[in-house]
Design an enzyme around this catalytic site. Structure first.
Site, PDB file in Angstrom:
ATOM      1  N   PHE A 197     -10.175   2.913  -3.708  1.00  0.00           N
ATOM      2  CA  PHE A 197     -10.666   2.031  -2.635  1.00  0.00           C
ATOM      3  C   PHE A 197     -11.114   0.678  -3.170  1.00  0.00           C
ATOM      4  O   PHE A 197     -11.153  -0.307  -2.425  1.00  0.00           O
ATOM      5  CB  PHE A 197     -11.825   2.697  -1.866  1.00  0.00           C
ATOM      6  CG  PHE A 197     -13.170   2.561  -2.514  1.00  0.00           C
ATOM      7  CD1 PHE A 197     -13.610   3.452  -3.476  1.00  0.00           C
ATOM      8  CD2 PHE A 197     -14.016   1.526  -2.149  1.00  0.00           C
ATOM      9  CE1 PHE A 197     -14.852   3.321  -4.064  1.00  0.00           C
ATOM     10  CE2 PHE A 197     -15.265   1.383  -2.736  1.00  0.00           C
ATOM     11  CZ  PHE A 197     -15.679   2.283  -3.701  1.00  0.00           C
ATOM     12  N   LYS A 198     -11.453   0.615  -4.451  1.00  0.00           N
ATOM     13  CA  LYS A 198     -11.973  -0.640  -4.983  1.00  0.00           C
ATOM     14  C   LYS A 198     -10.932  -1.757  -4.962  1.00  0.00           C
ATOM     15  O   LYS A 198     -11.272  -2.925  -5.093  1.00  0.00           O
ATOM     16  CB  LYS A 198     -12.520  -0.427  -6.388  1.00  0.00           C
ATOM     17  CG  LYS A 198     -13.773   0.436  -6.377  1.00  0.00           C
ATOM     18  CD  LYS A 198     -14.465   0.452  -7.715  1.00  0.00           C
ATOM     19  CE  LYS A 198     -15.793   1.188  -7.651  1.00  0.00           C
ATOM     20  NZ  LYS A 198     -15.607   2.660  -7.594  1.00  0.00           N
ATOM     21  N   ASP A 199      -9.666  -1.383  -4.779  1.00  0.00           N
ATOM     22  CA  ASP A 199      -8.628  -2.408  -4.647  1.00  0.00           C
ATOM     23  C   ASP A 199      -8.961  -3.404  -3.538  1.00  0.00           C
ATOM     24  O   ASP A 199      -8.688  -4.598  -3.679  1.00  0.00           O
ATOM     25  CB  ASP A 199      -7.277  -1.756  -4.296  1.00  0.00           C
ATOM     26  CG  ASP A 199      -6.571  -1.203  -5.535  1.00  0.00           C
ATOM     27  OD1 ASP A 199      -6.735  -1.794  -6.614  1.00  0.00           O
ATOM     28  OD2 ASP A 199      -5.856  -0.198  -5.408  1.00  0.00           O
TER      29      ASP A 199
END
Ligand SMILES: *Cc1c(COP(=O)(O)O)cnc(C)c1O
Length: 431
Positions: free
Chosen positions: A106-108
């Site tokens: 999700f950090k993308d």
């Protein structure tokens, strides 16, 4: 929008300065002066609105005039250009899959948004800009991928040696170009401490223009609201808002979810699902905040002893624990239970979770069994293949590697080893 420091001893700044500074000079986290309300029309018609439009409406008030509208639209478009499906697993439980981006976590989303904003802002700076970041696993890969090839920015990533998965390590250490990896003989909290020291060191700051890319940076934190709106777009029962369970480490992701809720997003309840690192569950139980040493677990991206973003959550609720408790709870899940849940859901429903998502799943299952009228989703924060070393023995099968990873796994690792001593980081930065 203006941002103030939660330590209240720094000047108020705009989005540009907050993004470039990362942290306020008094070492506080930046926080928006007002929390904007979402246009009720957007919520009423959300099923008909594109993800780009939704994201743009959410973020525009936070960015203000610091980025021209057409440029911001382009940045947002590049940030959300992959699938974010809400997948139904049982009658009551769905998974919000945030792992379809370039580094499968999700950090993308935050990293892509932030790197593009920073790339825009540094155009006016004639010093070398260094993004200095400590990672417990996925931050580094997402930041490295987000900044790869961005002109005028060098990225220096500190990660704890032997404490990130082999896929994560490859994602940090194989890009080259403007991306450097420092392999620290210590824990994630050591890495974070060293980064904090560098930010406080005037000699280093005279040499380099330092900025952070951790979840404390507003440009990484705020876009994490997007996918909670995308989940609402896909949520079938609009008269029964979801319980949202977020696997939490530094609490940036769940804090963004709560911010979205404060802006008007319908939510029944939030669960911050933690692994054995139970600082916040214990705080809610005892009302005593004790910083703990991080404990290594199989959901390593959440091995955080002192979650930085919790102060922002307290700020949203005006420091009123009673108000927080009405919509928020937090629990701690063991590695053993996590393994059992991965195995069980895989054999019963053919749904394979990564260890982080599994922590969120268990917390949600427990909450729903105590509140039978409700339904919810957990956030699946990483693709299970990133943690194949944990997952494969549990399910007794191999996890197929997506082609995007195949290529990375074949590359050569390149890192600089240092001890968990600030002096060694300083020497590296002063060159
Ligand atoms: C970073 C991370 C988390 C924790 O997110 P926070 O915003 O730090 O709470 C959970 N799962 C994965 C896979 C992560 O990379």
């Amino acid at each position: 929008m203006k941002y103030f420091s939660l330590n209240k001893k720094s000047p108020v700044v705009g989005f540009r300065e907050a993004t470039i500074n990362g942290q306020a000079p008094d070492k506080g986290l930046y926080f928006p002066e007002q929390i904007p309300s979402i246009d009720p029309n957007l919520l009423a018609n959300i099923e008909k609105i594109s993800n780009e439009e939704i994201a743009l409406s959410v973020i525009a008030p936070y960015v203000g005039s610091s980025i021209p509208a057409d440029k911001l639209a382009r940045i947002v478009g590049e940030t959300v250009n992959f699938d974010i499906p809400l997948v139904s697993i049982t009658e009551k439980i769905s998974a919000l899959e945030l792992f379809h981006g370039p580094t499968l976590a999700f950090k993308d989303i935050g990293a892509r948004f932030m790197s593009r904003c920073l790339g825009h802002f540094v155009q006016g700076i004639d010093q070398k800009v260094t993004v200095l970041v400590a990672t417990s696993g996925d931050t580094g890969g997402a930041v490295a991928s987000g900044f790869y090839g961005v002109d005028g920015v060098e990225v220096v990533i500190l990660y704890p040696s032997g404490k990130v998965s082999s896929v994560q390590e490859k994602q940090l250490t194989t890009l080259g170009k403007n991306i450097r990896a420092l392999e620290v003989n210590g824990s994630f909290d050591d890495c974070q401490q060293m980064v904090k020291q560098a930010f406080a060191d005037d000699q280093v700051r005279a040499k380099r223009f330092l900025t952070s890319a951790n979840s404390i940076n507003v440009a990484r934190w705020l876009p994490q609201q997007f996918y909670y709106f995308f989940a609402w777009k896909q949520w079938k029962e609009k008269d029964l808002p979801p319980v949202i369970s977020v696997p939490s480490g530094n609490f940036g992701n769940i804090c963004a979810a709560i911010l979205a809720y404060t802006s008007g997003l319908p939510v029944s309840h939030f669960i911050a699902a933690c692994n054995a690192n139970n600082t916040i569950p214990e705080f809610l139980r005892t009302e005593q905040y004790d910083i703990k040493k991080p404990i290594a677990t199989i959901s390593n991206a959440m091995d955080v002893g002192n979650p930085s973003n919790f102060v922002r959550i307290m700020e949203i609720f005006h420091q009123q624990l009673g108000d927080l408790r009405k919509v928020f709870s937090s629990c701690s899940i063991s590695d053993d239970d996590t393994r059992v849940a991965i195995k069980t859901l895989f054999s019963k429903k053919h749904y394979l979770m990564d260890p982080h998502g599994a922590v969120g799943y268990i917390a949600l299952l427990d909450y729903l069994s105590a509140h039978p009228g409700l339904k919810g989703y957990f956030v699946e924060t990483a693709h299970p293949v990133k943690f194949y070393d944990v997952v494969e023995p549990v399910i007794g099968a191999t996890v197929p590697v997506p082609s995007s990873l195949d290529e990375i796994l074949s590359r050569e690792k390149s890192s600089v080893k240092i001890d968990a001593q600030y002096q060694q980081l300083k020497e590296y930065l002063m060159v």
